[in-house]
Design an enzyme around this catalytic site. Structure first.
Site, PDB file in Angstrom:
ATOM      1  CG  ASP A   2      -2.043   0.968   1.152  1.00 43.58           C
ATOM      2  OD1 ASP A   2      -2.186   1.615   0.104  1.00 43.58           O
ATOM      3  OD2 ASP A   2      -2.794   1.104   2.141  1.00 43.58           O
ATOM      4  CG  ASP A 100      -3.347   3.889  -3.104  1.00 45.08           C
ATOM      5  OD1 ASP A 100      -4.298   3.123  -3.350  1.00 45.08           O
ATOM      6  OD2 ASP A 100      -3.350   4.681  -2.145  1.00 45.08           O
ATOM      7  CD  GLU A 101      -5.187  -1.903  -0.812  1.00 44.48           C
ATOM      8  OE1 GLU A 101      -5.382  -2.798   0.032  1.00 44.48           O
ATOM      9  OE2 GLU A 101      -5.990  -0.953  -0.999  1.00 44.48           O
TER      10      GLU A 101
END
Length: 351
Positions: A2, A100-101
């Protein structure tokens, strides 16, 4: 994996002069300069109580001196592609959850959780060196635990949860740390004097089923014990199809590498056939013993869709790569890019 305060961190990278200052990323409504909501903020801004979903006007009251910037999604997507490319090239299976993960399966890369810690340190270092951003990683036996672990020591964190540590790790955490436990569920559990995941793990299954229904109740019980069998789901964009594999031993022997290329090419071709697609470019992907990911590609004059074209071009690209890079390889991959529909029309993709 993350990324840490991703949007704001991208802006700090783009504008180094704002690093260390409170930065707030906003979705403006256009009605006025203060109309809209906070999308995210960096940790300096969070110290003032600024958080996602808050009105911009409220955020400005909490810290009038903060730097307020509009969402720049094109920038964030561009940086995301760099990060995800690094991860995709260093894992057995890959599932991107958001910009973003992502989840990464690395069982084939390591022998135990201690090696997994070192491997994660390598990934964090490569992302920092190549992209200039920090991330937080959680290593665990399954997706549910890995997600919780990734949030455990933010920012720039690394948390490893071994199988025999699962219950002790979960027990003191808030029930809302379980992804899937929302406000209503948490409120009802609180009314039942359940505050932590450890509290919930002691509730009988039939109690949870009675309160939340069979599906949700069973899930809550399993999750409170750290049990999760959900697989990684590889979501491939229409712009590329690729496969990667770990070699049995580090090598620069082209004959060995070509045998692996042939198997990967067959996998890629099978996927192309299922989706009725052709391709315009082929890439050979190499991960050397230094864990750096490199690629060499070739663009065809006309779109193709046959297996021989993939194999022959990948063989040649591997040969050229090894001639230019005298290194031993740990992993190799084959990727077809610029995909086309059978009639030859280019498909829309993210890559």
């Amino acid at each position: 994996m993350d990324m840490d305060y991703f949007f704001a961190q991208c802006e700090e990278k783009e504008h180094p002069e704002i690093k260390g200052k409170p930065v707030v990323i906003c979705v403006y409504s256009g009605r006025s300069e203060d109309s809209g909501a906070v999308s995210t903020s960096n940790y300096e801004a969070r110290k003032f109580g600024i958080k996602a979903g808050m009105s911009i006007s409220m955020a400005k009251k909490l810290d009038p001196g903060a730097i307020f910037l509009p969402v720049n999604m094109e920038l964030y997507k561009s940086v995301s592609r760099e990060v995800m490319g690094i991860l995709r090239g260093n894992c057995d299976a890959f599932e991107q959850k958001s910009v973003d993960e992502a989840f990464c399966e690395i069982t084939g890369q390591v022998n135990d959780f201690d090696e997994a810690r070192m491997y994660s340190i390598m990934l964090k270092k490569e992302i920092l060196e190549k992209v200039g951003l920090t991330c937080s990683i959680g290593v665990a036996p399954n997706k549910l635990l890995a997600k919780i672990a990734s949030d455990f020591q933010k920012p720039d964190g690394l948390t490893v949860v071994k199988p025999d540590e699962v219950l002790d790790f979960l027990a003191p955490l808030k029930i809302t740390d379980l992804v899937g436990v929302g406000k209503k569920t948490a409120q009802r559990l609180n009314e039942m004097n359940v505050r932590t995941i450890g509290d919930m793990s002691t509730l009988p299954m039939d109690v949870l089923i009675r309160e939340f229904g069979k599906s949700k109740g069973e899930w809550l019980k399993q999750a409170s014990r750290g049990i999760d069998d959900s697989p990684l789901e590889e979501h491939e964009g229409t712009g590329q199809i690729g496969r990667i594999a770990t070699l049995k031993e580090d090598t620069d022997d082209l004959s060995i590498i070509n045998k692996v290329i042939d198997k990967l090419s067959e996998d890629v071709h099978r996927k192309l056939t299922e989706r009725k697609l052709g391709f315009k470019s082929i890439a050979f992907v190499a991960i050397a013993t230094d864990f750096k990911t490199r690629a060499k590609s070739h663009t065809l004059a006309m779109p193709a869709k046959d297996l021989d074209t993939i194999k022959s071009n990948a063989h040649e690209l591997a040969k050229q790569f090894l001639a230019e890079n005298p290194v031993k390889l740990r992993r190799v991959g084959v990727r077809v890019v610029n995909l086309t529909e059978e009639k030859g029309q280019m498909t829309l993709g993210d890559f």
